[in-house]
Design an enzyme around this catalytic site. Structure first.
Site, PDB file in Angstrom:
ATOM      1  N   ARG A  17       0.927  -1.273   0.019  1.00 32.65           N
ATOM      2  CA  ARG A  17      -0.055  -0.067   0.029  1.00 32.65           C
ATOM      3  C   ARG A  17       0.866   1.239  -0.111  1.00 32.65           C
ATOM      4  O   ARG A  17       1.008   1.872  -1.030  1.00 32.65           O
ATOM      5  CB  ARG A  17      -0.858  -0.003   1.335  1.00 32.65           C
ATOM      6  CG  ARG A  17      -2.023   0.996   1.102  1.00 32.65           C
ATOM      7  CD  ARG A  17      -1.601   2.290   1.739  1.00 32.65           C
ATOM      8  NE  ARG A  17      -1.188   2.387   3.024  1.00 32.65           N
ATOM      9  CZ  ARG A  17      -0.447   3.493   3.502  1.00 32.65           C
ATOM     10  NH1 ARG A  17      -0.280   4.654   2.749  1.00 32.65           N
ATOM     11  NH2 ARG A  17      -0.001   3.593   4.711  1.00 32.65           N
ATOM     12  N   ASP A  18       1.469   1.620   1.149  1.00 30.89           N
ATOM     13  CA  ASP A  18       2.296   2.754   1.068  1.00 30.89           C
ATOM     14  C   ASP A  18       3.624   2.953   0.163  1.00 30.89           C
ATOM     15  O   ASP A  18       3.931   3.867  -0.351  1.00 30.89           O
ATOM     16  CB  ASP A  18       2.820   2.964   2.612  1.00 30.89           C
ATOM     17  CG  ASP A  18       3.128   4.294   3.090  1.00 30.89           C
ATOM     18  OD1 ASP A  18       3.441   5.134   2.077  1.00 30.89           O
ATOM     19  OD2 ASP A  18       3.129   4.671   4.298  1.00 30.89           O
ATOM     20  N   HIS A 210       5.048   4.442  12.714  1.00 29.71           N
ATOM     21  CA  HIS A 210       4.746   4.218  11.176  1.00 29.71           C
ATOM     22  C   HIS A 210       5.802   5.629  10.887  1.00 29.71           C
ATOM     23  O   HIS A 210       5.788   6.675  10.740  1.00 29.71           O
ATOM     24  CB  HIS A 210       3.625   4.507  10.785  1.00 29.71           C
ATOM     25  CG  HIS A 210       3.523   4.609   9.284  1.00 29.71           C
ATOM     26  ND1 HIS A 210       3.098   3.534   8.460  1.00 29.71           N
ATOM     27  CD2 HIS A 210       3.792   5.499   8.356  1.00 29.71           C
ATOM     28  CE1 HIS A 210       2.888   3.838   7.280  1.00 29.71           C
ATOM     29  NE2 HIS A 210       3.324   5.108   6.918  1.00 29.71           N
ATOM     30  N   HIS A 212       8.687   6.886   8.230  1.00 28.52           N
ATOM     31  CA  HIS A 212       9.390   7.220   6.935  1.00 28.52           C
ATOM     32  C   HIS A 212      10.732   7.410   7.138  1.00 28.52           C
ATOM     33  O   HIS A 212      11.111   8.239   8.332  1.00 28.52           O
ATOM     34  CB  HIS A 212       8.680   8.333   6.063  1.00 28.52           C
ATOM     35  CG  HIS A 212       7.485   7.620   5.616  1.00 28.52           C
ATOM     36  ND1 HIS A 212       7.243   7.417   4.359  1.00 28.52           N
ATOM     37  CD2 HIS A 212       6.154   7.582   6.179  1.00 28.52           C
ATOM     38  CE1 HIS A 212       6.023   6.722   4.166  1.00 28.52           C
ATOM     39  NE2 HIS A 212       5.371   6.918   5.300  1.00 28.52           N
ATOM     40  N   CYS A 243       3.881   9.157   0.849  1.00 30.85           N
ATOM     41  CA  CYS A 243       2.630   9.587   0.611  1.00 30.85           C
ATOM     42  C   CYS A 243       2.487  10.674  -0.620  1.00 30.85           C
ATOM     43  O   CYS A 243       3.143  11.679  -0.583  1.00 30.85           O
ATOM     44  CB  CYS A 243       1.988  10.456   1.805  1.00 30.85           C
ATOM     45  SG  CYS A 243       0.385  11.053   1.627  1.00 30.85           S
ATOM     46  N   ASN A 252       9.585   4.325   3.643  1.00 32.28           N
ATOM     47  CA  ASN A 252       9.364   3.851   4.850  1.00 32.28           C
ATOM     48  C   ASN A 252      10.539   3.348   5.166  1.00 32.28           C
ATOM     49  O   ASN A 252      11.402   2.822   4.813  1.00 32.28           O
ATOM     50  CB  ASN A 252       8.117   3.016   4.848  1.00 32.28           C
ATOM     51  CG  ASN A 252       6.545   3.411   4.810  1.00 32.28           C
ATOM     52  OD1 ASN A 252       6.503   3.776   3.662  1.00 32.28           O
ATOM     53  ND2 ASN A 252       6.138   3.446   6.020  1.00 32.28           N
TER      54      ASN A 252
HETATM   55  P1  HMG Z   1     -13.056  13.849  -2.865  1.00 33.68           P
HETATM   56  O1  HMG Z   1     -12.734  14.458  -4.420  1.00 33.68           O
HETATM   57  O2  HMG Z   1     -13.213  15.176  -1.670  1.00 33.68           O
HETATM   58  O3  HMG Z   1     -14.439  12.908  -2.664  1.00 33.68           O
HETATM   59  O4  HMG Z   1     -12.112  12.955  -2.378  1.00 33.68           O
HETATM   60  P2  HMG Z   1     -16.067  12.966  -2.971  1.00 33.68           P
HETATM   61  O5  HMG Z   1     -16.458  12.124  -1.939  1.00 33.68           O
HETATM   62  O6  HMG Z   1     -16.346  14.367  -3.512  1.00 33.68           O
HETATM   63  O7  HMG Z   1     -15.574  11.969  -4.291  1.00 33.68           O
HETATM   64  C1  HMG Z   1     -15.302  12.384  -5.713  1.00 33.68           C
HETATM   65  C2  HMG Z   1     -15.269  11.087  -6.592  1.00 33.68           C
HETATM   66  O8  HMG Z   1     -14.342  10.183  -5.965  1.00 33.68           O
HETATM   67  C3  HMG Z   1     -16.584  10.492  -6.719  1.00 33.68           C
HETATM   68  O9  HMG Z   1     -16.597  10.024  -7.883  1.00 33.68           O
HETATM   69  C4  HMG Z   1     -16.582   9.381  -5.692  1.00 33.68           C
HETATM   70  O10 HMG Z   1     -17.600   8.327  -6.046  1.00 33.68           O
HETATM   71  C5  HMG Z   1     -15.199   8.901  -5.801  1.00 33.68           C
HETATM   72  P3  HMG Z   1     -17.355  10.809  -9.180  1.00 33.68           P
HETATM   73  O11 HMG Z   1     -18.745  10.940  -8.757  1.00 33.68           O
HETATM   74  O12 HMG Z   1     -16.606  12.008  -9.343  1.00 33.68           O
HETATM   75  O13 HMG Z   1     -16.952   9.739 -10.608  1.00 33.68           O
HETATM   76  N1  HMG Z   1     -15.042   8.232  -4.478  1.00 33.68           N
HETATM   77  C6  HMG Z   1     -14.556   6.875  -4.266  1.00 33.68           C
HETATM   78  N2  HMG Z   1     -14.120   6.270  -5.208  1.00 33.68           N
HETATM   79  C7  HMG Z   1     -13.699   4.852  -4.932  1.00 33.68           C
HETATM   80  N3  HMG Z   1     -13.531   4.494  -3.557  1.00 33.68           N
HETATM   81  C8  HMG Z   1     -13.736   5.488  -2.565  1.00 33.68           C
HETATM   82  C9  HMG Z   1     -14.158   6.690  -3.024  1.00 33.68           C
HETATM   83  N4  HMG Z   1     -14.545   7.725  -2.508  1.00 33.68           N
HETATM   84  C10 HMG Z   1     -14.803   8.694  -3.240  1.00 33.68           C
HETATM   85  N5  HMG Z   1     -13.493   5.356  -1.360  1.00 33.68           N
HETATM   86  C11 HMG Z   1     -11.464  11.254  -1.100  1.00 33.68           C
HETATM   87  C12 HMG Z   1     -12.167  12.465  -1.137  1.00 33.68           C
HETATM   88  C13 HMG Z   1     -10.910  10.759   0.461  1.00 33.68           C
HETATM   89  C14 HMG Z   1     -11.985  10.136  -1.761  1.00 33.68           C
HETATM   90  C15 HMG Z   1      -9.755  11.486  -1.626  1.00 33.68           C
HETATM   91  O14 HMG Z   1      -9.372  12.703  -1.333  1.00 33.68           O
HETATM   92  C16 HMG Z   1      -9.061  10.301  -1.581  1.00 33.68           C
HETATM   93  O15 HMG Z   1      -8.953   9.242  -2.200  1.00 33.68           O
HETATM   94  N6  HMG Z   1      -7.842  10.581  -1.031  1.00 33.68           N
HETATM   95  C17 HMG Z   1      -6.817   9.460  -0.701  1.00 33.68           C
HETATM   96  C18 HMG Z   1      -5.419  10.085  -0.492  1.00 33.68           C
HETATM   97  C19 HMG Z   1      -4.569   8.959  -0.378  1.00 33.68           C
HETATM   98  O16 HMG Z   1      -4.709   7.842  -0.267  1.00 33.68           O
HETATM   99  N7  HMG Z   1      -3.399   9.094   0.518  1.00 33.68           N
HETATM  100  C20 HMG Z   1      -2.186   8.548   0.527  1.00 33.68           C
HETATM  101  C21 HMG Z   1      -2.683   7.550   1.958  1.00 33.68           C
HETATM  102  S1  HMG Z   1      -2.287   8.507   3.462  1.00 33.68           S
HETATM  103  C22 HMG Z   1      -0.646   8.094   3.729  1.00 33.68           C
HETATM  104  O17 HMG Z   1      -0.079   7.706   2.976  1.00 33.68           O
HETATM  105  C23 HMG Z   1      -0.196   8.432   5.076  1.00 33.68           C
HETATM  106  C24 HMG Z   1       0.109   7.013   5.922  1.00 33.68           C
HETATM  107  O18 HMG Z   1       1.010   6.361   5.268  1.00 33.68           O
HETATM  108  C25 HMG Z   1       0.702   7.407   7.449  1.00 33.68           C
HETATM  109  C26 HMG Z   1       1.805   8.276   7.230  1.00 33.68           C
HETATM  110  O19 HMG Z   1       2.887   8.076   6.605  1.00 33.68           O
HETATM  111  O20 HMG Z   1       1.730   9.041   8.208  1.00 33.68           O
HETATM  112  C27 HMG Z   1      -1.198   6.384   6.104  1.00 33.68           C
HETATM  113 MG    MG Z   2       3.248   6.349   5.491  1.00 35.90          MG
END
Ligand code: HMG
Ligand code: MG
Length: 305
Positions: A17-18, A210, A212, A243, A252
């Site tokens: 994933r990450d 967690h 990095h 991220c 990481n």
């Molecule tokens: P948005 O654009 O504000 O969402 O995104 P929305 O609710 O307005 O939906 C927009 C579109 O996305 C719609 O589709 C929804 O159906 C679709 P459209 O009608 O335009 O065709 N949608 C989805 N599709 C599939 N699965 C879903 C989903 N939700 C909405 N679950 C949202 C908001 C949260 C969805 C977006 O901002 C997003 O996906 N962000 C994810 C970002 C991400 O994954 N970042 C990396 C992970 S975090 C990380 O790495 C840190 C971590 O490792 C810890 C650390 O290191 O500290 C965990």
């Molecule tokens: Mg991370």
């Protein structure tokens, strides 16, 4: 230091994933399955395999539903988990047979907004029905608090902001909260202060790290965390990771480097280092570039005799 080292700690593998969310190239689903199989064969018992986020936001993991269909999630020896930001994500997780989801929120308002397009409070409000639904479906929920050591947009972050967020995640039902040094700026004394702050209010099993490794301090911070009582560490084979919405979030902490160090200190992980190293080779071949893990580069065979 090292007066009360544990016999064993738990390693939470996040490379599928990450790691893969941060690769420029999109890895085919069958190759992701090869990586998952290699990781599971090494003895890793907790593997975060994908994200049910928007495919427009993270195209690298758009095949999450297809990947779930390829993985035997009834295998009792491994819990496969996935990130889930909202109810749509939960629907996909349930359909995919997922047994654990990860809900993520940042200690930094700016990073949170960039990452999920919502404020911290709005994000936690979205999580509420997701946690209720997950509980009803028998799905465990883990939490992340990102940018606790620092934010690429806001700079220094008061860890008490992250502590308040962690309390909300636990109230919602997260069995554990993983504290994220998302951009790898943490140093050992800072880590000791953060870990002590959290362990004053949570039980050790509720806290994971967690880290990095952007600036090479992740392993030093693990040692500090271990000494303070943390028993759960996230890591990523080969040192993959980052991220996409946190500029500067390089890899990481590498799982091989973590496991090598822990085993050398007499702390068991349940992971076979040689097979883990082989999983790192699989990861390297599927991303097509050399991976930064030191143990990956040095090899493990010479250690056998
Ligand atoms: P948005 O654009 O504000 O969402 O995104 P929305 O609710 O307005 O939906 C927009 C579109 O996305 C719609 O589709 C929804 O159906 C679709 P459209 O009608 O335009 O065709 N949608 C989805 N599709 C599939 N699965 C879903 C989903 N939700 C909405 N679950 C949202 C908001 C949260 C969805 C977006 O901002 C997003 O996906 N962000 C994810 C970002 C991400 O994954 N970042 C990396 C992970 S975090 C990380 O790495 C840190 C971590 O490792 C810890 C650390 O290191 O500290 C965990
Ligand atoms: Mg991370």
């Amino acid at each position: 230091m090292f007066e009360s080292l544990p016999d064993r700690v738990s390693v939470y593998e996040v490379s599928p994933r990450d790691g893969l969310q941060n690769e420029t190239a999109i890895v085919p689903t069958t190759k992701k399955k090869r990586l998952l199989d290699a990781l599971a064969a090494s003895g890793l018992a907790r593997i975060e395999m994908t994200s049910f986020v928007s495919p427009r936001w993270v195209p690298q993991l758009a095949d999450a539903d297809d990947l779930c269909a390829l993985v035997d999630q009834r295998d009792p020896s491994v819990v496969y988990s996935a990130l889930c930001p909202n109810e749509k994500g939960l629907e996909r997780a349930i359909a995919g047979g997922i047994r654990e989801i990860g809900m993520f929120v940042s200690a930094s308002e700016t990073h949170n907004k960039k990452n999920v397009n919502k404020t911290i409070d709005e994000t936690l409000a979205v999580f509420e029905p997701v946690c209720v639904g997950a509980r009803a479906a028998g799905i465990a929920v883990r939490g992340y608090v990102s940018c606790l050591w620092g934010c690429p947009y806001e700079g220094a972050i008061d860890p008490r902001r992250g502590l308040a967020v962690a309390h909300r995640l636990v109230e919602l039902g997260c069995y554990q909260v993983s504290l994220g040094d998302t951009i790898g700026v943490g140093t050992p004394k800072q880590t000791r202060d953060i870990v002590k702050l959290f362990l004053a209010e949570f039980r050790p099993e509720q806290v994971a790290l967690h880290l990095h490794d952007t600036r090479g301090t992740a392993l030093a911070n693990v040692i500090v965390g271990l000494d303070c009582g943390v028993r759960d560490f996230d890591a990523s084979v080969g040192g993959l990771g980052g991220c996409p919405y946190a500029p500067g979030a390089a890899g990481n902490l590498a799982t091989e480097d973590l496991v090598f160090t822990l085993h050398g200190m007499g702390v068991r992980t349940g992971v076979d280092l040689e097979r883990l190293w082989e999983a790192g080779k699989v990861a390297e071949s599927i991303v097509g570039r050399p991976l930064p893990s030191k143990v990956h580069q040095a090899g493990v065979r010479s250690l056998r005799s």
